[in-house]
Design an enzyme around this catalytic site. Sequence first.
Site, PDB file in Angstrom:
ATOM      1  N   TYR A  68       9.657   1.976   9.950  1.00 26.90           N
ATOM      2  CA  TYR A  68       9.759   3.003   8.910  1.00 26.90           C
ATOM      3  C   TYR A  68      11.191   3.443   8.747  1.00 26.90           C
ATOM      4  CZ  TYR A  68       4.730   3.586   8.670  1.00 26.90           C
ATOM      5  OH  TYR A  68       3.407   3.371   8.474  1.00 26.90           O
ATOM      6  N   HIS A 124       0.844  -1.199   0.000  1.00 27.75           N
ATOM      7  CA  HIS A 124       0.000   0.000   0.000  1.00 27.75           C
ATOM      8  C   HIS A 124       0.875   1.243   0.000  1.00 27.75           C
ATOM      9  CE1 HIS A 124       0.857  -0.547   4.368  1.00 27.75           C
ATOM     10  NE2 HIS A 124       0.913   0.766   4.365  1.00 27.75           N
ATOM     11  N   HIS A 175       1.291  -0.344  14.780  1.00 23.75           N
ATOM     12  CA  HIS A 175       0.339   0.737  14.563  1.00 23.75           C
ATOM     13  C   HIS A 175      -0.954   0.460  15.316  1.00 23.75           C
ATOM     14  CE1 HIS A 175       2.309   3.190  11.620  1.00 23.75           C
ATOM     15  NE2 HIS A 175       2.448   2.217  10.771  1.00 23.75           N
ATOM     16  N   HIS A 207      -5.838  -1.734   4.846  1.00 29.50           N
ATOM     17  CA  HIS A 207      -5.780  -0.630   3.877  1.00 29.50           C
ATOM     18  C   HIS A 207      -5.000  -1.031   2.637  1.00 29.50           C
ATOM     19  CE1 HIS A 207      -2.017  -0.254   5.909  1.00 29.50           C
ATOM     20  NE2 HIS A 207      -1.808   1.016   5.791  1.00 29.50           N
ATOM     21  N   HIS A 219       4.674   7.471   2.257  1.00 31.79           N
ATOM     22  CA  HIS A 219       5.479   6.244   2.203  1.00 31.79           C
ATOM     23  C   HIS A 219       4.893   5.206   1.268  1.00 31.79           C
ATOM     24  CE1 HIS A 219       2.621   4.606   5.318  1.00 31.79           C
ATOM     25  NE2 HIS A 219       2.883   3.456   4.734  1.00 31.79           N
ATOM     26  N   GLU A 232       8.184   1.561   4.291  1.00 29.33           N
ATOM     27  CA  GLU A 232       7.762   0.765   5.440  1.00 29.33           C
ATOM     28  C   GLU A 232       7.872  -0.700   5.073  1.00 29.33           C
ATOM     29  OE1 GLU A 232       3.497   0.569   6.233  1.00 29.33           O
ATOM     30  OE2 GLU A 232       3.835   0.258   8.363  1.00 29.33           O
TER      31      GLU A 232
END
Lengths: 311, 105
Positions: free
Chosen positions: A259, A156, A250, A203, A218, A269
């Site tokens: 990261y 993503h 997260h 996501h 990112h 990431e």
Amino acid sequence: MALRGVLRLGEISIRVLDLADARKHYVDRMGLIEVMSDDAEQKIYCKAWDEHDHHSIVLREADEAGLDYVAFKVYDDQTLTDLEPKIQAFGLEVSRVDAGVYPKSGRRLEFILPSGHRMQLFAEKEQIGNTLGTRNPGVMPDEGVIRGFRINRLDHCLLGGPNIDESARLFREVFDFDLSERIEDEESRDSLALFLTCSTKPHDVAFVFQPEAGRFHHVSFLLESATDVIYAADMIGKYRIPVDVGPNRHGVTRGNTIYFFDPSGNRNEVFSGGYVHYPDTPTLTWDTSQMGPAQFSQDNIPRESFLNVMT
Amino acid sequence: MQYWVHLDELELDFACHPGQSVLDCMIGSGKKGIQVGCRGGGCGVCKVEVIEGDYIARPMSKAHIDNDAIADRQVLACCITPKSDLSLKVVGKINKPIQRKGKQA
């Protein structure tokens, strides 16, 4: 949900300040596979081992860092035909890009998101496989295929810009994404970050508010396990790669994450995990009273640099 | 051979070792003052003006350091290595559109 329509983030093109440095980072260190290069256009094309498509990451040398474009793969050519008038009806100008203009790729639709990012859709790309074949494939590629940070695939991206509610509305109303999570200001309720999925992942794309259009926060790559996140962290330390946020989890998406930055300052990431999303999963909302737990749930400390430093 | 980096307004001094960027040397010295961002010349938050001294710069994103900035000796601290002692002034900062609003905001 049967996954049709828009499938995934299929290709991302990132601007780098020095192609040799970028190759060392993405290929030698991270372990992405370089499948093609173009000296004239100063580009290299890479894939992660477990992707079947010819490539998913394009690195282009330029005098600015940041994002060239994101391209989502759709199910078939009819999907492109169906989506074009819907994108226009949403109010965006759509241009058609012929097959072959982007190497190994079928025709594309291109438009600019309300947040200022160049986005494309494509249905076809040459597939070269993951080295295992498709009949009695086994599970383990040959030694050396999985190396570096042991990245399985491109997953993503997070994009920064204004009008993120409008960009999210395009993804929801036209591309059938769901809003999985949202960060809002606790008083004004203004959207600060929006997380959208077209799959069962938490996501597939996300947007974060930034006054300046078209910023790149990112690109994220999927690892097999949280153990592999720690292994990647050791490699990142060994090679003195600049870290933004060390291994953590997260709150938003629940991913195990680290990261770091490429040599041109573009944030990368690597992550694993996260919950399973279905279309009937309710949207989860976080607000600015809980920015620590929303961002990083193992120490609950928000990072000043994390949501505000980008290329 | 090491050079000294000085930031007058911050009353900040640190030593810089050969081959290391000014920003890496500040981080390595445990001191704070210049904002730390991507450390790759891409995000612009460590922008400084070189008041005095010589340096070598590696490529920096034109989005943050254009030709006018270079003419004004503005550079990114993550991308310069000193060739002499340096006197710097902080120019860059981290914009914070996303944070909990305090009473003073």
